[in-house]
Design a protein around this motif. Sequence first.
Motif, mmCIF file in Angstrom:
data_model
loop_
_atom_site.group_PDB
_atom_site.id
_atom_site.type_symbol
_atom_site.label_atom_id
_atom_site.label_comp_id
_atom_site.label_asym_id
_atom_site.label_seq_id
_atom_site.Cartn_x
_atom_site.Cartn_y
_atom_site.Cartn_z
ATOM 1 N N PRO A 27 136.099 24.736 69.636
ATOM 2 C CA PRO A 27 135.404 23.549 70.150
ATOM 3 C C PRO A 27 136.179 22.248 69.964
ATOM 4 O O PRO A 27 135.902 21.275 70.669
ATOM 5 C CB PRO A 27 134.100 23.521 69.343
ATOM 6 N N ASN A 28 137.127 22.227 69.024
ATOM 7 C CA ASN A 28 137.909 21.004 68.831
ATOM 8 C C ASN A 28 139.166 20.976 69.698
ATOM 9 O O ASN A 28 140.026 20.111 69.529
ATOM 10 C CB ASN A 28 138.282 20.820 67.356
ATOM 11 N N GLY A 29 139.261 21.910 70.647
ATOM 12 C CA GLY A 29 140.360 21.917 71.595
ATOM 13 C C GLY A 29 140.068 21.058 72.809
ATOM 14 O O GLY A 29 139.059 20.339 72.860
ATOM 15 N N PRO A 30 140.915 21.124 73.835
ATOM 16 C CA PRO A 30 140.801 20.210 74.972
ATOM 17 C C PRO A 30 139.702 20.534 75.977
ATOM 18 O O PRO A 30 139.335 19.668 76.777
ATOM 19 C CB PRO A 30 142.178 20.305 75.636
ATOM 20 N N VAL A 31 139.164 21.737 75.988
ATOM 21 C CA VAL A 31 138.180 22.121 77.003
ATOM 22 C C VAL A 31 136.762 21.893 76.473
ATOM 23 O O VAL A 31 136.409 22.344 75.380
ATOM 24 C CB VAL A 31 138.346 23.588 77.420
ATOM 25 N N SER A 32 135.963 21.185 77.247
ATOM 26 C CA SER A 32 134.537 21.058 76.946
ATOM 27 C C SER A 32 133.675 21.337 78.174
ATOM 28 O O SER A 32 132.510 21.692 78.049
ATOM 29 C CB SER A 32 134.212 19.665 76.395
ATOM 30 N N ASP A 33 134.272 21.198 79.360
ATOM 31 C CA ASP A 33 133.563 21.454 80.619
ATOM 32 C C ASP A 33 134.133 22.725 81.232
ATOM 33 O O ASP A 33 135.306 22.783 81.623
ATOM 34 C CB ASP A 33 133.754 20.279 81.572
ATOM 35 N N PHE A 34 133.302 23.754 81.309
ATOM 36 C CA PHE A 34 133.763 25.046 81.819
ATOM 37 C C PHE A 34 133.521 25.205 83.321
ATOM 38 O O PHE A 34 133.941 26.208 83.907
ATOM 39 C CB PHE A 34 133.060 26.181 81.067
ATOM 40 N N ALA A 35 132.864 24.234 83.935
ATOM 41 C CA ALA A 35 132.511 24.357 85.353
ATOM 42 C C ALA A 35 133.715 24.575 86.274
ATOM 43 O O ALA A 35 133.615 25.352 87.231
ATOM 44 C CB ALA A 35 131.712 23.130 85.795
ATOM 45 N N PRO A 36 134.876 23.926 86.029
ATOM 46 C CA PRO A 36 136.010 24.133 86.941
ATOM 47 C C PRO A 36 136.614 25.533 86.880
ATOM 48 O O PRO A 36 137.402 25.893 87.767
ATOM 49 C CB PRO A 36 137.034 23.084 86.475
ATOM 50 N N PHE A 37 136.266 26.333 85.875
ATOM 51 C CA PHE A 37 136.893 27.641 85.700
ATOM 52 C C PHE A 37 136.095 28.685 86.485
ATOM 53 O O PHE A 37 135.300 29.455 85.934
ATOM 54 C CB PHE A 37 136.964 27.983 84.206
ATOM 55 N N THR A 38 136.325 28.707 87.772
ATOM 56 C CA THR A 38 135.472 29.480 88.683
ATOM 57 C C THR A 38 135.689 30.987 88.601
ATOM 58 O O THR A 38 134.833 31.763 89.039
ATOM 59 C CB THR A 38 135.706 29.007 90.122
#
Length: 310
Positions: free
Chosen positions: A49-60
């Motif tokens: 969770p402390n990495g760069p990804v917080s929004d998973f929506a673009p990962f289709t």
Amino acid sequence: MVNVLFSALSKRWAEYEAPLRAALTKAGLDARLATEFAPEEVDYIVYAPNGPVSDFAPFTKLKAVLSLWAGVETMVDNPTLTVPLCRMVDHGLTESMVEWVTGHVLRYHLGIDQNILGQDGVWRAGTVAPLARDRKVCVLGLGALGAACAQALAQLNFDVHGWARGPKDVDGVTCHHGADGLADALRDATMVALLLPDTPATENVLNAEGMALMKRGGFVVNPGRGPLVDDTALIAALDSGQLAHATLDVFRIEPLPAGHVFWSHPKVTVTPHIAAETKATTASDVIAENIRRGEAGEPFIHIVDRAAGY
């Protein structure tokens, strides 16, 4: 070709890159592993969770998120995370936790603080620990970590009682569950070790009422999550003598603020969240196995129940 995105702190990439590549190859996977991909190309995310990804929506194309952390309380409520989420259950981490918990339980059982650390020229004879079988130890939480710790303590002949929210069966351990079972597990326990996840249902699971059920002069060991213990009730129990000492590895705020009462309290030992940490080599095997399963159409292991929070 399977595309695996590593999303965590940059220092973790240096630690995990080689073991992950080796594990993916060992699992027979034709995989590309990197810290950057176009989102629509990603099949799996190895995630903290402390990495760069917080929004998973673009990962289709995303098939699963594979956590590097055992605790997932900061992930389960993310509305963009709709694919399976798998928490980390790492046998290397489990071994570390067993060693830490066993060490601190034995520290209290044998009176090491009094008999070894306080060498001040005074001969204090007559303080001898009872046999382990005459001590009741309570383990709150009987998941992978809690069950392993409970069994290790049982093998040392402690009278081990464990508690979980639902029914459990652990060899060598007297298991309790539910609200009534919690009271039974805590009653007359000399030592309590907390290894539950952090959920609304487990917050303050060890409160003033529970501490009062313990044997007077008992001990608390918390390597689980900070909110499991009612901090105010803990200080009161220590001050009154109901509890003799507490060793705390986890806290509601981390790092623990410099002025916090735990630092200066004579009956509290603070350790800086070091009880157990995911090991890159063994964790990489767990991650590779889940990717292999995903590609083979098999069920993932250690999948998170979003409703339960773990």
